[in-house]
Design an enzyme around this catalytic site. Structure first.
Site, PDB file in Angstrom:
ATOM      1  N   CYS A 154      20.481  23.080 -28.420  1.00  0.00           N
ATOM      2  CA  CYS A 154      21.499  24.026 -28.867  1.00  0.00           C
ATOM      3  C   CYS A 154      21.302  25.368 -28.177  1.00  0.00           C
ATOM      4  O   CYS A 154      20.172  25.825 -28.016  1.00  0.00           O
ATOM      5  CB  CYS A 154      21.407  24.230 -30.377  1.00  0.00           C
ATOM      6  SG  CYS A 154      21.520  22.727 -31.367  1.00  0.00           S
ATOM      7  N   SER A 155      22.400  25.992 -27.791  1.00  0.00           N
ATOM      8  CA  SER A 155      22.298  27.308 -27.156  1.00  0.00           C
ATOM      9  C   SER A 155      21.937  28.361 -28.199  1.00  0.00           C
ATOM     10  O   SER A 155      22.365  28.282 -29.350  1.00  0.00           O
ATOM     11  CB  SER A 155      23.614  27.681 -26.474  1.00  0.00           C
ATOM     12  OG  SER A 155      24.676  27.702 -27.411  1.00  0.00           O
ATOM     13  N   HIS A 188      23.326  32.402 -24.210  1.00  0.00           N
ATOM     14  CA  HIS A 188      24.782  32.368 -24.363  1.00  0.00           C
ATOM     15  C   HIS A 188      25.318  33.639 -25.031  1.00  0.00           C
ATOM     16  O   HIS A 188      25.802  33.606 -26.156  1.00  0.00           O
ATOM     17  CB  HIS A 188      25.170  31.125 -25.173  1.00  0.00           C
ATOM     18  CG  HIS A 188      26.638  30.875 -25.313  1.00  0.00           C
ATOM     19  ND1 HIS A 188      27.580  31.362 -24.423  1.00  0.00           N
ATOM     20  CD2 HIS A 188      27.331  30.174 -26.266  1.00  0.00           C
ATOM     21  CE1 HIS A 188      28.775  30.967 -24.815  1.00  0.00           C
ATOM     22  NE2 HIS A 188      28.653  30.250 -25.924  1.00  0.00           N
ATOM     23  N   CYS A 211      34.118  31.761 -26.684  1.00  0.00           N
ATOM     24  CA  CYS A 211      33.047  31.502 -25.710  1.00  0.00           C
ATOM     25  C   CYS A 211      33.546  31.448 -24.270  1.00  0.00           C
ATOM     26  O   CYS A 211      32.741  31.467 -23.338  1.00  0.00           O
ATOM     27  CB  CYS A 211      32.319  30.208 -26.062  1.00  0.00           C
ATOM     28  SG  CYS A 211      31.579  30.237 -27.704  1.00  0.00           S
TER      29      CYS A 211
END
Length: 397
Positions: free
Chosen positions: A213-214, A344, A84
């Protein structure tokens, strides 16, 4: 003595639900973001001397294929994959090429084309990069799947047990970031929710609910970096933003020896990266006004308040209750909506953060604009693992 590094152009696509835009493959994403960054910088691809292209899910040399949409000039192109933190790792390397004097103009480009739903593994016939992290977490926490919300949710529970944080504190982070994203045309979601709706959305892993939450996302981001010499010769100081401090840190022995969920998700890495960047820049958290940080889950944002030095250990809940991380507070954290609401796409996330902070420092963030911005902080983390912290100021300063 290292050379100074400036961001002279940024660009990004709107982040989208995977597969939502028909015919929008990663080369098209990269072309859109890359051309926006080049146009913003006022340069053509011929000026780029090196390119660092980040992605997590893709075949070998996808970075080359993406950059070829911008031009075929024979320059070195490096593929970057660091989970990430991939986008910020590409940014770090592009900046390093300028600091070392190897190049005067570089490109950091990141993209991701993702599958819907929770993240999965691609190669199941070999050791998983986070195998050691997950094995340790399984020894100190109940095992749940999918892994990502389990890992960050366990860290959230740890904070609750140690410091009395409540589920509402985590929900307030989701509330804030969704509210911020309403003003971001690049965000995957632009809907505001009540705190009750955040708390009442489906539970993923307590204390995390779905709206904390992404999501998985498609999209791309890009930044053009330049040396001080290039900025001066081309009269770009008015648009340039300097990277005044930057650190990339990987796991320590403490990641595993502390036997805590917070270090498994990168707390110690984050602390060391922040301290190193602050020292380089000669700045502290009290000197910045706007922050883009890695809120893949609300629990991570809460722990980051402490890791980045916005408050003391165990004081994140108080910071949230005082509204110190939104407009009118001490800092504005994730004015873009953050990963939770902006989206994301792993390889693009760090470069989207760079774009947002560049716009904030230029005063061109429209309805998201934070007042009187003189310095900005960026944080991006990838498990397995690396943390990247960057500090920015306008060139004129």
């Amino acid at each position: 003595m290292s050379n100074r590094v400036f961001v002279i152009g940024v660009g990004m696509t709107k982040f989208e639900k995977p597969g939502r835009r028909e015919g929008w493959d990663y080369p098209q994403m990269a072309k859109e973001a890359g051309n926006k960054a080049l146009e913003d910088a006022g340069v053509t691809y011929d000026a780029i001397q090196q390119a660092y292209v980040g992605y997590v899910y893709g075949e070998s040399c996808s970075g080359h294929r993406a950059a070829y949409e911008l031009g075929l000039t024979g320059i070195p192109i490096f593929n970057v994959n660091s989970n990430c933190s991939t986008g910020s790792s590409a940014l770090y390397l592009a900046a390093q090429a300028i600091r070392s004097g190897q190049s005067d103009v570089t490109l950091a480009l990141g993209f991701e084309k993702m599958n819907p739903g929770s993240l999965g593994t691609t190669f199941d016939d070999r050791e998983q990069p986070m195998g050691n992290h997950m094995q340790l977490l399984a020894e100190i926490s109940e095992v749940r799947f999918p892994p990502a919300p389990w890992m960050f949710g366990a860290a959230g529970r740890e904070h609750m047990e140690q410091y009395g944080t409540t589920p509402e504190h985590f929900a307030k982070i989701g509330f804030k970031n969704h509210k911020h994203s309403v003003n971001n045309p690049y965000a995957q979601f632009q809907q505001e929710y009540t705190l009750e709706e955040i708390l009442g959305s489906p539970e993923i892993y307590s204390p995390l609910t779905k709206l904390q939450c992404s999501p998985t996302s498609d999209g791309s981001g890009a930044a053009v970096l330049a040396s001080e010499k290039y900025v001066d010769e081309h009269g770009l100081a008015g648009q340039a933003v300097e990277i005044v401090g930057q650190a990339l840190v990987t796991d320590f022995m403490s990641t595993f020896e502390s036997r805590t969920a917070r270090d498994i998700i990168g707390y110690d890495m984050n602390v060391h990266a922040a301290r190193a960047a602050y020292e380089q820049a000669g700045l502290g958290p009290e000197d910045v006004q706007v922050i883009e940080l890695h809120d893949c889950f609300s629990a991570n944002e809460l722990w980051l308040y402490e890791a980045l030095g916005l408050c003391g250990e165990g004081e994140a809940g108080k910071l949230i209750d005082n509204d110190d991380t939104t407009y009118g507070g001490r800092w504005v954290v994730n004015p873009s909506g953050g990963l939770i609401s902006k989206g994301h796409p792993l390889g693009a996330t760090g470069l989207a953060q760079c774009a947002e902070l560049t716009w904030q420092l230029r005063g061109t963030a429209d309805a998201r604009q934070v007042d009187n911005v003189t310095a900005a902080l960026q944080h991006n983390v990838g498990l397995g693992g690396s943390a990247v912290v960057s500090l920015y100021q306008r060139a004129e300063r």
